[in-house]
Write an enzyme that holds these catalytic residues in place. Structure first.
Site, mmCIF file in Angstrom:
data_model
loop_
_atom_site.group_PDB
_atom_site.id
_atom_site.type_symbol
_atom_site.label_atom_id
_atom_site.label_comp_id
_atom_site.label_asym_id
_atom_site.label_seq_id
_atom_site.Cartn_x
_atom_site.Cartn_y
_atom_site.Cartn_z
ATOM 1 N N ASP A 86 1.724 5.860 5.707
ATOM 2 C CA ASP A 86 0.735 4.807 5.528
ATOM 3 C C ASP A 86 -0.201 4.718 6.732
ATOM 4 O O ASP A 86 0.239 4.830 7.885
ATOM 5 C CB ASP A 86 1.430 3.450 5.377
ATOM 6 C CG ASP A 86 1.439 2.953 3.945
ATOM 7 O OD1 ASP A 86 0.595 3.405 3.149
ATOM 8 O OD2 ASP A 86 2.299 2.117 3.622
ATOM 9 N N LYS A 116 -1.604 7.673 3.222
ATOM 10 C CA LYS A 116 -1.933 6.718 2.160
ATOM 11 C C LYS A 116 -2.771 5.602 2.761
ATOM 12 O O LYS A 116 -2.485 5.120 3.875
ATOM 13 C CB LYS A 116 -0.685 6.119 1.519
ATOM 14 C CG LYS A 116 -1.019 5.123 0.387
ATOM 15 C CD LYS A 116 0.215 4.642 -0.347
ATOM 16 C CE LYS A 116 0.984 3.597 0.427
ATOM 17 N NZ LYS A 116 0.186 2.331 0.644
ATOM 18 N N GLU A 118 -5.180 1.917 1.558
ATOM 19 C CA GLU A 118 -5.403 0.915 0.521
ATOM 20 C C GLU A 118 -6.885 0.758 0.220
ATOM 21 O O GLU A 118 -7.727 0.841 1.111
ATOM 22 C CB GLU A 118 -4.819 -0.431 0.959
ATOM 23 C CG GLU A 118 -3.310 -0.397 1.166
ATOM 24 C CD GLU A 118 -2.743 -1.732 1.607
ATOM 25 O OE1 GLU A 118 -3.494 -2.737 1.597
ATOM 26 O OE2 GLU A 118 -1.554 -1.781 1.966
ATOM 27 N N GLU A 185 -0.091 -1.195 -7.686
ATOM 28 C CA GLU A 185 0.874 -2.236 -7.326
ATOM 29 C C GLU A 185 0.560 -3.550 -8.025
ATOM 30 O O GLU A 185 -0.579 -4.028 -7.998
ATOM 31 C CB GLU A 185 0.905 -2.464 -5.809
ATOM 32 C CG GLU A 185 1.915 -3.532 -5.404
ATOM 33 C CD GLU A 185 2.215 -3.589 -3.924
ATOM 34 O OE1 GLU A 185 3.004 -4.469 -3.528
ATOM 35 O OE2 GLU A 185 1.676 -2.759 -3.164
#
Length: 267
Positions: A86, A116, A118, A185
């Site tokens: 992340d 990763k 967001e 999510e």
């Protein structure tokens, strides 16, 4: 025989073959080793470490140095799984130079195979910039914990038509930007099904229903080790907390009672 490590190409091909993708988070060597031995497809070194390991209330305080530490530990424990690290808050949102530099650090210094981050349309430029330097990117849309203050809490995303349309646009945007997969999510199952059908890259669900190409959960959640919260989408597969507490209690009792160490455990 040489051990084969999964690649992003292997993961993408799993969508085409209909082979479900199993993903778990890990933050240290022992858990990574056990997951790898059991055949996990992807290990996500999540910034969720901030909540389940460091005890923060959110993921926002997590730093690059913390993510590098956890990533190096996980890499030492896994030989077969694809390892995705992340990118923490403020490591890619400021400018594209920061995004490229920090993604590169997670690969070069951390040893991860991919990163990763967001965001959907608003993160497409960062995804494209990182992919252009040959670092694979997994995207993350829907409930994005780094945006928790804007969202007003940990709430399901995509319930109304406007949000649903935006999430479809986000999924297409990250695919076009070059992401090899996308996490969905806290998205309604029917919307997750639509997104999964609309994009050619694998969707990895967490609280997004059965129709995604794969699933991810936090290891501490499925083992009963996180007592701060228990989301509806978490299934507890073991209650390790009770076993650990029992062992600690027995140790304290034996030390205080003078029963440990005995002759067997002394030189």
């Amino acid at each position: 025989m040489a051990i084969k490590t999964k690649t992003v190409l292997d993961i993408r091909s799993m969508k085409q073959s209909g082979d479900k993708i199993a993903v778990l988070t890990a933050y240290d060597y022992p858990f990574a080793r056990m997951m790898d031995d059991e055949g996990i497809d992807i290990i996500l070194v999540g910034d969720s470490a901030g909540s389940v390991v460091a005890g923060y209330d959110t993921t926002l305080p997590v730093t690059m140095e913390e993510m590098l530490y956890h990533t190096r530990a996980v890499v030492r424990g896994a030989q077969q799984a694809l390892i995705v690290a992340d990118m923490p808050f403020l490591s890619y949102q400021i400018d594209l130079r920061d995004a490229r530099l920090n993604a590169g650090r997670l690969i070069k210094e951390g040893g991860a195979h991919a990163v990763k981050l967001e965001g959907g349309e608003n993160a497409a430029a960062a995804i494209r910039a990182i992919v252009d330097m040959d670092v694979p990117v997994m995207a993350h849309i829907g409930l994005t914990p780094q945006s928790i203050h804007r969202m007003g809490g940990y709430k399901v995303q995509g319930r109304d038509d406007a949000q649903a349309c935006q999430l479809l646009a986000d999924a297409r945007a990250v695919e076009e930007a070059g992401a090899f997969a996308v996490v969905l999510e806290a998205v309604p199952a029917d919307l997750a099904r639509q997104i999964t059908a609309a994009v050619s890259i694998p969707t990895i669900g967490i609280g997004a229903g059965i129709h995604c190409d794969g699933q991810v959960l936090v290891i501490h959640d499925i083992l009963g080790l996180c007592e701060k919260y228990s989301p509806k989408f978490v299934k507890k597969y073991a209650d390790v907390s009770a076993t650990i507490r029992g062992g600690i209690s027995d140790y304290i009792r034996e030390v205080k009672g003078g029963d440990f160490p005995d002759d067997e455990h002394s030189f």
